[in-house]
Design an enzyme around this catalytic site. Structure first.
Site, mmCIF file in Angstrom:
data_model
loop_
_atom_site.group_PDB
_atom_site.id
_atom_site.type_symbol
_atom_site.label_atom_id
_atom_site.label_comp_id
_atom_site.label_asym_id
_atom_site.label_seq_id
_atom_site.Cartn_x
_atom_site.Cartn_y
_atom_site.Cartn_z
ATOM 1 N N ASP A 48 22.517 39.594 -50.430
ATOM 2 C CA ASP A 48 22.657 40.684 -51.404
ATOM 3 C C ASP A 48 23.963 40.614 -52.152
ATOM 4 O O ASP A 48 24.086 41.143 -53.265
ATOM 5 C CB ASP A 48 22.520 42.034 -50.702
ATOM 6 N N ALA A 101 17.511 41.748 -53.637
ATOM 7 C CA ALA A 101 18.561 41.772 -54.669
ATOM 8 C C ALA A 101 18.080 41.298 -56.051
ATOM 9 O O ALA A 101 18.276 42.007 -57.056
ATOM 10 C CB ALA A 101 19.764 40.976 -54.190
ATOM 11 N N LYS A 142 20.548 41.424 -45.122
ATOM 12 C CA LYS A 142 19.887 42.442 -44.293
ATOM 13 C C LYS A 142 20.470 42.494 -42.888
ATOM 14 O O LYS A 142 20.752 41.458 -42.287
ATOM 15 C CB LYS A 142 18.384 42.128 -44.250
HETATM 16 O O1 MRU Z 1 16.944 46.288 -48.126
HETATM 17 P P1 MRU Z 1 16.253 45.155 -48.823
HETATM 18 O O2 MRU Z 1 14.842 44.978 -48.388
HETATM 19 O O3 MRU Z 1 16.410 45.239 -50.315
HETATM 20 O O4 MRU Z 1 17.057 43.879 -48.339
HETATM 21 C C1 MRU Z 1 16.698 42.637 -48.846
HETATM 22 C C2 MRU Z 1 17.475 41.506 -48.279
HETATM 23 O O5 MRU Z 1 18.333 41.668 -47.441
HETATM 24 C C3 MRU Z 1 17.193 40.157 -48.871
HETATM 25 O O6 MRU Z 1 17.412 39.150 -47.926
HETATM 26 C C4 MRU Z 1 18.118 39.925 -50.077
HETATM 27 O O7 MRU Z 1 18.070 41.001 -50.958
HETATM 28 C C5 MRU Z 1 17.781 38.673 -50.788
HETATM 29 S S1 MRU Z 1 16.236 38.751 -51.616
HETATM 30 C C6 MRU Z 1 15.989 37.246 -52.385
#
Ligand code: MRU
Length: 356
Positions: A243, A53, A254
Site C-alpha cells: 500500500d 491500493a 495488509k
Molecule cells: O485493506 P485492503 O484490502 O485495501 O488491503 C489491500 C492490500 O493490502 C493489498 O495487498 C495492497 O493494497 C496491494 S493491491 C495490488
C-alpha cells in the site's frame, strides 16, 4: 465466470456514475453498484467495496472527474476551490494506500496545468486523465507480471497474503500477475497458497475466488498455517502487494504481511513485494513514517460470525496494515524493473522517487 473479466471500477458509459464491483459481497454475490455522490463513493472506499491500493487510485481518479464535472460554475477560482474541497474530502477515505492521494494529486495537477482553458475544457481533461490512470494501471500490472514471471520455475509453490489480485487493480493484480502471465504461457503446474487474511478475509473471499475462477491451482490457508506449509517445503516464493513503500524499501501491506516475511526469512524462501511505482512514496524516509489505518473493533469481534465471538467490552487492536522492514525483502518488483537493496539508489536508478 473468470474474475479477470470483471471490472473493479469503471465510469458508466453516459458518465453519470461510477460502477463499482461491491467486493464486500464476494465471493457469493457479484453486484455492481452505481454510485455518483461524493459521500457514497468515499463510503465505498472506506468500507472496502473497492479496495487494494491501485484500484483505490483508479477509483479516486474517476470519482473526482465525475464529481468535479457537476460543479456548476464557469468561474475558475470557484471551480478550483470546490475541486480542492472534494479532493481533500476523498483523501480522508483511507490513510495508508498512497495511491489515493497520488491519484488525487495527479488529477489536481491537470486542473492547475489547464487554468488557461475554460472550466468545461478542464472537466473534459479530468475525464481523460482518470481514464489514463486506469489504462496505465493495466499496463503496470502486466509489466510487474512479466518481471515476476521471470522469477518462477515450473511447479513452484507461491504464497500470497491478502488480495493483490485483479480485484485490487484495473486488471491482473500485482502479486497475482506473474501467475496470470504463467497461465497465459500454458503453465498449469503452479500452486498458489493464499492466506485467508484476518480479519476481513480478502485472501479467502477474493484471492481464492479470483484465482480459482481463472483456473489456477489455489489452496486456502488460515494465516497461522503459513509456517507449517513453508516448513513442509511447499512454498518456493512469496509474492505480496503493498500500500505504501518508503524510500528505503520498508513496505506497508495488509496486516500479517510482516509475519509472512519473517517466516520466509526463517525458512530461506525468497520474499518479493510487487509495487507499482505509484506506491513508492518518496516523501517518506522509512516505514516508521507510514500512517497505519486502524479500523473498528467489530471487524475482529463480530464480522462474519453468527454471534459476537469475544467478551463484551474486551479491548481490541485492529490495525489494517503492518510494515515489513526492507531487510526482510528479497526484492521489490516495479513495472520499471526489479529492485534489490539498498532500495533508495535502486529506485533512483529506475527514475522512481522524484518528489511529487
Ligand atoms: O485493506 P485492503 O484490502 O485495501 O488491503 C489491500 C492490500 O493490502 C493489498 O495487498 C495492497 O493494497 C496491494 S493491491 C495490488
Amino acid at each position: 465466470m473468470n474474475a479477470l473479466q470483471l471490472d473493479t471500477v469503471r465510469l458508466s458509459e453516459d458518465r453519470s456514475c461510477l460502477e463499482i464491483l461491491d467486493q464486500t459481497l464476494l465471493p457469493n454475490t457479484v453486484r455492481v453498484l452505481c454510485l455518483s455522490g461524493l459521500e457514497e463513493i468515499r463510503e465505498a472506499i472506506w468500507s472496502l467495496r473497492v479496495r487494494g491500493a491501485p484500484a483505490i487510485g483508479v477509483c479516486a481518479g474517476y470519482a473526482i472527474a465525475l464529481t468535479a464535472s457537476r460543479i456548476r460554475t464557469k468561474d475558475k477560482a470557484v471551480f478550483c476551490a470546490e475541486f480542492r474541497k472534494q479532493k481533500l474530502y476523498l483523501a480522508t477515505a483511507r490513510p495508508t494506500a498512497v495511491n489515493l492521494t497520488w491519484a488525487l494529486d495527479r488529477m489536481e495537477r491537470v486542473v492547475l496545468a489547464n487554468l488557461d482553458r475554460s472550466v468545461d475544457e478542464i472537466k473534459e481533461r479530468l475525464f481523460v486523465e482518470a481514464q489514463a490512470i486506469r489504462d496505465e494501471d493495466v499496463a503496470i500490472s502486466r509489466a510487474i507480471g512479466e518481471i515476476g514471471f521471470g522469477l518462477l520455475r515450473p511447479g513452484f509453490g507461491i504464497l500470497t497474503h491478502c488480495n493483490a489480485g485483479t480485484l485490487a487493480t484495473a486488471k491482473y493484480g500485482t502479486a497475482t500477475a506473474p501467475v496470470y502471465v504463467a497461465l497465459e504461457r500454458g503453465w498449469t503446474d503452479l500452486r498458489v497458497y493464499c492466506d485467508e487474511t484476518r480479519p476481513l478475509l480478502q485472501g479467502a473471499r477474493l484471492t481464492a475466488f479470483e484465482l480459482q475462477s481463472a483456473g489456477v491451482d489455489v489452496t486456502l490457508l488460515c494465516d497461522a498455517m503459513a509456517s507449517s506449509v513453508m516448513a513442509q517445503g511447499r512454498v518456493d516464493i512469496v509474492f505480496v502487494g503493498c500500500d505504501r513503500v518508503a524510500r528505503n524499501g520498508d513496505t506497508a501491506n495488509k496486516i500479517g504481511t510482516s509475519a509472512v516475511a519473517i517466516l520466509a526469512k526463517h525458512y530461506g524462501i525468497p520474499f518479493y513485494v510487487c509495487a507499482p511505482s505509484s506506491t513508492i512514496d518518496p516523501s517518506l524516509e522509512n516505514g516508521e513514517q507510514i500512517p497505519i489505518e486502524e479500523r473498528p473493533p467489530e471487524e475482529v469481534t463480530e464480522m462474519w460470525y453468527k454471534e459476537r465471538m469475544a467478551p463484551a467490552g474486551v479491548k481490541v487492536y485492529n490495525p489494517a496494515f503492518d510494515v515489513t522492514g526492507c531487510e526482510l525483502i528479497t526484492g521489490i518488483i516495479t513495472e520499471k524493473g526489479l529492485c534489490h537493496a539498498p532500495y533508495g539508489p535502486a529506485f533512483r536508478a529506475l527514475g522512481i522517487g522524484a518528489k511529487r
